[in-house]
Design an enzyme around this catalytic site. Sequence first.
Site, mmCIF file in Angstrom:
data_model
loop_
_atom_site.group_PDB
_atom_site.id
_atom_site.type_symbol
_atom_site.label_atom_id
_atom_site.label_comp_id
_atom_site.label_asym_id
_atom_site.label_seq_id
_atom_site.Cartn_x
_atom_site.Cartn_y
_atom_site.Cartn_z
ATOM 1 N N ARG A 290 0.856 -1.187 0.000
ATOM 2 C CA ARG A 290 0.000 0.000 0.000
ATOM 3 C C ARG A 290 0.887 1.231 0.000
ATOM 4 N NH1 ARG A 290 -4.882 -1.142 -1.956
ATOM 5 N NH2 ARG A 290 -5.883 -2.835 -0.804
ATOM 6 N N ALA B 263 -10.644 -7.401 -0.382
ATOM 7 C CA ALA B 263 -11.515 -6.233 -0.314
ATOM 8 C C ALA B 263 -11.357 -5.397 -1.568
ATOM 9 C CB ALA B 263 -11.162 -5.384 0.920
ATOM 10 N N GLU C 95 -14.703 -9.561 -5.280
ATOM 11 C CA GLU C 95 -13.386 -9.291 -4.696
ATOM 12 C C GLU C 95 -12.752 -10.554 -4.115
ATOM 13 O OE1 GLU C 95 -11.538 -6.716 -4.997
ATOM 14 O OE2 GLU C 95 -13.019 -5.371 -5.882
ATOM 15 N N GLU D 189 -9.173 -11.622 -5.608
ATOM 16 C CA GLU D 189 -7.982 -11.486 -4.770
ATOM 17 C C GLU D 189 -7.556 -12.768 -4.079
ATOM 18 O OE1 GLU D 189 -8.299 -8.125 -2.150
ATOM 19 O OE2 GLU D 189 -8.147 -6.728 -3.838
ATOM 20 N N PRO E 148 -14.183 8.751 9.692
ATOM 21 C CA PRO E 148 -15.215 9.756 9.476
ATOM 22 C C PRO E 148 -14.789 11.191 9.762
ATOM 23 C CG PRO E 148 -15.678 8.510 11.458
ATOM 24 C CD PRO E 148 -14.519 7.841 10.790
ATOM 25 N N GLY E 149 -13.599 11.393 10.287
ATOM 26 C CA GLY E 149 -13.117 12.746 10.490
ATOM 27 C C GLY E 149 -12.703 13.435 9.203
ATOM 28 N N GLU F 87 -16.122 7.433 3.480
ATOM 29 C CA GLU F 87 -16.022 6.033 3.070
ATOM 30 C C GLU F 87 -16.713 5.113 4.065
ATOM 31 O OE1 GLU F 87 -12.912 2.442 1.931
ATOM 32 O OE2 GLU F 87 -12.139 4.209 2.946
ATOM 33 N N GLU G 280 -1.347 -5.733 -7.208
ATOM 34 C CA GLU G 280 -1.977 -7.048 -7.031
ATOM 35 C C GLU G 280 -1.151 -8.182 -7.624
ATOM 36 O OE1 GLU G 280 -5.960 -6.896 -8.520
ATOM 37 O OE2 GLU G 280 -6.721 -5.899 -6.741
#
Length: 197
Positions: free
Chosen positions: A64, A76, A93, A97, A115-116, A120, A145
């Site tokens: 990532r 995911a 997914e 994956e 949420p700040g 999403e 991937e």
Amino acid sequence: MTAHRYEVRSRRDRFRGRVFSVVTDEVTMPGGGVADRDYVRHVGSVGVVALDERGQVVLIRQYRHPVGRIMWELPAGLVDVAGEDLAAAAGRELAEEADLLAGRLDTLVDLHTSPGFSDEAIRIFLARELSEVPPDRRHDRRDEEAELSVVRLPLERAVAMVLSGEITNAACVAGVLAAARARDADWAPLRPSDAPR
């Protein structure tokens, strides 16, 4: 006591991409003032806690870029196929994956990842009665991937990895802990795969 209604007076687009956009909303505040709120609008996502017949959880290892490292994650992905419901996206997914199909899919947990600063929402499903995707129907993995690895671990080991800080991906943390709790409650907390959000 009456709750204040946070009304959006205006919205400015700052960035628009395939997965997310960045906006600034001018929002009314308690006391009559207004404030700008910058945040990320996201297409939404799904994740899958896949448990095999031996009680092992299927996790993936994937690079990532924002954190610059390989992470432990659930299978995911994005809810980005027009007309596809959440359960179908989760099945897609899982197949793409982890090369797996689920004979049974239940809703495990819903969460807002951060949420700040983002709207999403991710729904985590519990997949059981697993079978392999036939080799000739497997997804061609590209980019990050292409180096994705699939690992099966006892669920208890995955819980220990969460608590030791080895697993830090929010969806994976929530999914692993929720799966362990649901298992310990003889699956009573599970909701149908099409449960409302």
